[in-house]
Write an enzyme that holds these catalytic residues in place. Structure first.
Site, mmCIF file in Angstrom:
data_model
loop_
_atom_site.group_PDB
_atom_site.id
_atom_site.type_symbol
_atom_site.label_atom_id
_atom_site.label_comp_id
_atom_site.label_asym_id
_atom_site.label_seq_id
_atom_site.Cartn_x
_atom_site.Cartn_y
_atom_site.Cartn_z
ATOM 1 N N LYS A 116 0.828 -1.212 0.000
ATOM 2 C CA LYS A 116 0.000 0.000 0.000
ATOM 3 C C LYS A 116 0.859 1.257 0.000
ATOM 4 O O LYS A 116 0.507 2.257 -0.609
ATOM 5 C CB LYS A 116 -0.957 0.010 1.201
ATOM 6 C CG LYS A 116 -1.852 -1.217 1.292
ATOM 7 C CD LYS A 116 -2.674 -1.464 0.042
ATOM 8 C CE LYS A 116 -2.710 -2.941 -0.298
ATOM 9 N NZ LYS A 116 -3.368 -3.308 -1.529
ATOM 10 N N GLU A 200 -2.104 8.005 8.267
ATOM 11 C CA GLU A 200 -2.864 8.884 7.377
ATOM 12 C C GLU A 200 -3.822 9.702 8.209
ATOM 13 O O GLU A 200 -4.281 9.257 9.257
ATOM 14 C CB GLU A 200 -3.703 8.060 6.376
ATOM 15 C CG GLU A 200 -2.936 7.535 5.198
ATOM 16 C CD GLU A 200 -3.819 6.726 4.248
ATOM 17 O OE1 GLU A 200 -5.058 6.861 4.298
ATOM 18 O OE2 GLU A 200 -3.251 5.951 3.472
ATOM 19 N N HIS A 235 -16.046 -4.344 5.861
ATOM 20 C CA HIS A 235 -15.290 -4.445 4.613
ATOM 21 C C HIS A 235 -15.864 -5.451 3.624
ATOM 22 O O HIS A 235 -15.235 -5.774 2.627
ATOM 23 C CB HIS A 235 -13.806 -4.718 4.881
ATOM 24 C CG HIS A 235 -13.200 -3.702 5.811
ATOM 25 N ND1 HIS A 235 -12.972 -2.400 5.426
ATOM 26 C CD2 HIS A 235 -12.839 -3.775 7.118
ATOM 27 C CE1 HIS A 235 -12.486 -1.727 6.456
ATOM 28 N NE2 HIS A 235 -12.398 -2.532 7.492
ATOM 29 N N ARG A 292 -7.461 -7.456 -10.132
ATOM 30 C CA ARG A 292 -8.262 -8.629 -10.514
ATOM 31 C C ARG A 292 -9.604 -8.146 -11.065
ATOM 32 O O ARG A 292 -9.925 -6.965 -10.958
ATOM 33 C CB ARG A 292 -8.545 -9.466 -9.268
ATOM 34 C CG ARG A 292 -9.276 -8.633 -8.208
ATOM 35 C CD ARG A 292 -9.821 -9.419 -7.050
ATOM 36 N NE ARG A 292 -10.716 -8.593 -6.248
ATOM 37 C CZ ARG A 292 -10.349 -7.752 -5.295
ATOM 38 N NH1 ARG A 292 -9.066 -7.595 -5.001
ATOM 39 N NH2 ARG A 292 -11.231 -7.030 -4.628
HETATM 40 C C1 MV4 Z 1 -9.347 5.128 5.124
HETATM 41 C C2 MV4 Z 1 -10.556 5.545 5.715
HETATM 42 C C3 MV4 Z 1 -10.618 6.838 6.203
HETATM 43 N N1 MV4 Z 1 -9.531 7.625 6.169
HETATM 44 N N2 MV4 Z 1 -8.294 5.961 5.085
HETATM 45 C C4 MV4 Z 1 -10.497 0.519 4.598
HETATM 46 C C5 MV4 Z 1 -9.783 -0.570 3.906
HETATM 47 C C6 MV4 Z 1 -8.742 0.057 3.056
HETATM 48 N N3 MV4 Z 1 -9.004 -0.250 1.686
HETATM 49 C C7 MV4 Z 1 -8.796 1.515 3.335
HETATM 50 N N4 MV4 Z 1 -9.913 1.745 4.204
HETATM 51 C C8 MV4 Z 1 -10.182 2.995 4.695
HETATM 52 N N5 MV4 Z 1 -9.179 3.896 4.626
HETATM 53 C C9 MV4 Z 1 -8.405 7.186 5.610
HETATM 54 N N6 MV4 Z 1 -7.327 7.973 5.608
HETATM 55 C C10 MV4 Z 1 -11.613 4.647 5.743
HETATM 56 C C11 MV4 Z 1 -11.429 3.363 5.253
HETATM 57 C C12 MV4 Z 1 -12.565 2.481 5.349
HETATM 58 C C13 MV4 Z 1 -13.199 2.002 4.219
HETATM 59 C C14 MV4 Z 1 -12.753 2.302 2.946
HETATM 60 C C15 MV4 Z 1 -13.388 1.799 1.826
HETATM 61 C C16 MV4 Z 1 -14.512 0.975 1.984
HETATM 62 C C17 MV4 Z 1 -14.957 0.667 3.236
HETATM 63 C C18 MV4 Z 1 -14.315 1.162 4.363
HETATM 64 C C19 MV4 Z 1 -14.799 0.842 5.617
HETATM 65 C C20 MV4 Z 1 -14.169 1.314 6.732
HETATM 66 C C21 MV4 Z 1 -13.048 2.147 6.590
#
Ligand code: MV4
Length: 510
Positions: A116, A200, A235, A292
């Site tokens: 990441k 972050e 998720h 994917r």
């Molecule tokens: C975040 C966020 C809020 N702020 N980054 C969750 C998994 C990973 N793909 C990144 N994710 C997140 N990153 C910052 N700086 C909130 C999430 C997140 C989220 C993102 C996409 C889809 C569902 C989610 C559920 C909870 C938190």
């Protein structure tokens, strides 16, 4: 074009790939575990090879066994589907080294997006916005405290090797940061064998919007627009749609251009998806790239008219993309993931035999399923049974059509998410498209606690009367027997309680 390909997956996505192959005149080879010997995906392919016992680790995750099956059956390429081996760099490399074609990006592109922090650095270097934060792993709690102060609370600690939310911790005050760092490290070490953590700024209440890309091996990359995937729980996405109510044509172009730049930078080929957070203020931030085909790809197919899986195979065969640079979405598409989980019981996986299955059809209705009547649903694999996808001219039409299609759907034998989806579709906030990534979890109590409607109680009362009548007839029968009256069987006793309750409810004045 290939003459024959092997499908290294099961369930609905294996069927989806088999269909694309058949339309292209390509023969397909299925693989199956002992649990799947009679599964629909085995019959959908032209040939099938047994690869091991039910456990994924002894079947669908055995890259070498699968490559061997491809070679023996004379397949020239392997489609990995999603999950299982689809994003394993070593598998993509082994397939290539065996002289076969991996229907997906190169091992190098998978590796570039696997970290990441590396993906973040790549995005930054190509002017793609990322959430303010670091790309360097934190040294210790002191380093974390100083870094968090620089960006301001709340912050999010993330695993560098991460994805899927593992090793992630929200920190709202300085006092919590040392404990959160320890917890995130432990989780990341267990999940990825790598405990590097970075910081972050935490974005409050964003949407999850992703951009679908197609890239050929000649360097052409195009965006097929966005999918809105905010309706998720832990998720796991539950409902996806395209387009997003929050994305204007101008934002679509800017997000699409950003996604294309990331893919170009990674030397990407085949289908891929860039995930973004879309903040309430309209700012978007690149999160990660999925290398994917994704579960929710059909909503993009329905609004663009592009068959993504067919293009995956054509791209792997070296064909050039013959699609326009700009594909504006036409109408609205929505997908409900039909899983064998019981929403009223904490989404506990439900198992058993599918006793009957009646599928929705009619205008704008697509069923991408992996099971049939008689299928055994166990605990070895993902609970996704099928996807119900609809198209409508407008979002309102898509919601109405999804409701109609869910009402047509009958699955007996296992608990499913069907009724939960019906409730979500009735929610006033969902109907307005007023959703973000925390929406579903915040809304769960009201969705699950909702009282039945007058109309539902009426149907229940009619059913109750029919059940009661059947029991009366059955009792009359046993009463005539020499042994005397026997108690009703357990199932009937349960039904009788339910029948009494629903009759009482229905008789209650409104
Ligand atoms: C975040 C966020 C809020 N702020 N980054 C969750 C998994 C990973 N793909 C990144 N994710 C997140 N990153 C910052 N700086 C909130 C999430 C997140 C989220 C993102 C996409 C889809 C569902 C989610 C559920 C909870 C938190």
């Amino acid at each position: 074009m290939f003459k024959k390909i092997l499908i290294a997956n099961r369930g609905e996505i294996a069927l989806r790939v088999a269909r694309a192959a058949r339309e292209l005149g390509v023969r397909s080879v299925a693989v199956y575990s002992d649990a799947d010997a009679a599964a629909p995906h085995v019959r959908a392919a032209d040939e099938a090879v047994r690869i091991g016992p039910a456990a994924s680790a002894e079947s669908y995750l055995l890259g070498d066994v699968i490559i061997d099956a491809a070679i023996r059956s004379g397949a020239e390429a392997i489609h990995p589907g999603y999950g299982f081996l689809s994003e394993r760099e070593w598998f993509a490399r082994s397939v290539r080294e065996a002289g076969l074609v991996f229907i997906g990006p190169s091992a190098e592109a998978i590796a570039a997006m696997g970290s990441k922090t590396a993906a973040r650095q790549l995005a930054i270097a190509h002017d793609v916005p990322v959430v303010p934060g670091t790309t360097e792993p934190l040294r210790d709690a002191r380093d974390a405290t100083a870094t968090a102060a620089r960006f301001g609370y709340p912050v999010l600690l993330k695993a560098a090797a991460g994805g899927g939310g593992k090793g992630m911790r929200v920190v709202r005050t300085e006092g919590e940061i040392a404990g959160a760092l320890d917890a995130a490290r432990r989780e990341a070490r267990n999940a990825f064998g790598d405990d590097a953590i970075y910081v972050e700024k935490f974005i409050e209440g964003p949407r999850h919007v992703e951009i679908q890309l197609l890239a050929d091996v000649h360097g052409r990359v195009i965006s097929l627009g966005e999918r809105e995937c905010s309706v998720q729980r832990r998720h796991q996405k539950m409902i996806e749609e395209a387009p997003s109510v929050a994305v204007s044509p101008d934002l679509r172009r800017r997000m699409g251009d950003a996604a294309v730049r990331v893919a170009r930078a990674a030397g990407y080929a085949n289908a891929g998806t860039c995930e973004f957070l879309l903040a309430r203020d309209g700012q978007f931030y690149f999160l990660e790239m999925n290398t994917r085909i994704q579960v929710e790809h059909p909503v993009t197919e329905l609004v663009t008219g592009v068959d993504l899986v067919r293009w995956q195979i054509r791209i792997a065969a070296g064909e050039r993309l013959s699609l326009p640079d700009v594909l504006e979405p036409r109408g609205w598409a929505m997908e409900c993931r039909i899983t064998s989980e019981d929403p009223t019981n904490g989404f506990l996986p439900s198992t058993g035999r599918i006793e009957s299955l009646l599928l929705p059809s009619g205008p704008g209705t697509r069923w991408d399923g992996g099971v049939e009547a008689g299928s055994e649903v166990g605990l070895h694999y993902d609970p996704l049974l099928a996807k119900l996808i609809v198209w409508g001219a407008t979002r309102t039409e898509a919601v109405e059509r999804m409701r109609r299609a869910l009402l047509e759907l009958v699955i007996a034998g296992v608990e499913t998410s069907r009724e939960f989806h019906l409730r979500v579709l009735e929610d006033p906030e969902f109907k307005r498209g007023d959703i973000e990534i925390q929406w579903l979890e915040r809304r769960l109590p009201s969705l699950l606690g909702r009282k039945p409607t007058r109309a539902e109680l009426r149907v229940a009362a009619i059913a109750a009367t029919l059940v009661a009548e059947r029991e009366r007839v059955a009792r009359a029968g046993t009463g005539a027997a020499a042994e005397g009256a026997a108690p009703p069987p357990p199932a009937a006793r349960g039904a009788s309680t339910w029948a009494q309750l629903s009759r009482l409810e229905a008789l209650r004045p409104s």
